[in-house]
Scaffold this motif. Structure first.
Motif, short mmCIF file in Angstrom:
data_model
loop_
_atom_site.label_atom_id
_atom_site.label_comp_id
_atom_site.label_asym_id
_atom_site.label_seq_id
_atom_site.Cartn_x
_atom_site.Cartn_y
_atom_site.Cartn_z
N GLU A 71 5.12 80.13 -55.76
CA GLU A 71 6.30 79.47 -56.32
C GLU A 71 6.09 79.35 -57.82
OE1 GLU A 71 7.61 75.87 -54.27
OE2 GLU A 71 6.14 76.31 -52.70
N VAL A 74 4.01 76.42 -59.83
CA VAL A 74 3.13 75.71 -58.90
C VAL A 74 1.75 76.39 -58.93
CG1 VAL A 74 2.75 75.09 -56.48
CG2 VAL A 74 5.08 75.06 -57.44
N ASN A 76 -1.72 78.05 -58.14
CA ASN A 76 -2.11 78.91 -57.04
C ASN A 76 -3.39 79.64 -57.46
OD1 ASN A 76 -2.07 80.47 -54.67
ND2 ASN A 76 0.14 80.84 -54.81
N THR A 128 -0.91 79.37 -62.76
CA THR A 128 0.36 78.68 -62.56
C THR A 128 1.41 79.69 -62.98
OG1 THR A 128 -0.65 76.54 -63.03
CG2 THR A 128 1.76 76.66 -63.13
#
Length: 158
Positions: A71, A74, A76, A128
């Motif tokens: 996303e 977000v 990761n 991100t």
């Protein structure tokens, strides 16, 4: 006698994964110490018996994927899996939008041995993702004329 070096080397690689320090630690099963001792004793003798055979060279393969569904905005982790190579080392580098990323955002595992004497390693990049980001993982190895590069980018974003 041609299989002995390969056979002993395989036994040594698949017996145990040592801590990163390379030092034996207390608490490992007794069989590990026996197997390591056998390997350390036999490998030099097999190499002499084989008149120093050339080391096997295997070309690495690599894959890049995200730890979780992606996303925008977000945090990761991207994972670069490098497999089926021999011998060590490999050099794994990351870029974001064609710029090298800082080492502080990269974690790399130790080398893991496969049953066929090849190795695998994982490199993790904390990200991100933003719109338009393109990431790459490049692998350098003695078997390669130029680095093996995999791209992860915008088309993979949800």
């Amino acid at each position: 006698m041609g299989c002995r070096v390969f056979l002993f080397y395989t036994v040594c690689l698949s017996t145990v994964t040592l801590p990163n320090s390379g030092q034996l630690t207390q608490g490992l099963p007794h069989e590990v110490y026996v197997s390591l001792g056998t390997c350390q004793y036999n490998i030099p003798r097999c190499i002499v018996g084989e008149k120093s055979p050339p080391e096997a060279i295997e070309v690495p393969t690599s894959h890049i994927y995200s730890q979780r569904e992606v996303e925008l905005g977000v945090p990761n982790t991207l994972i670069c899996q490098v497999s089926d190579f021999h011998s060590t080392p490999v050099d794994v580098t990351w870029t974001r939008n064609e710029q090298p990323v800082g080492e502080r955002t990269v974690i790399q595992t130790q080398y893991y041995s496969n049953k066929d004497i090849s190795f695998r390693i994982f490199s993790y990049l904390s990200i991100t993702p933003q719109e338009g980001d393109i990431y790459s993982c490049s692998v350098g190895h003695v078997s390669l004329q130029e680095p093996l590069t995999r791209i992860w980018g915008e088309s993979l974003l949800v």
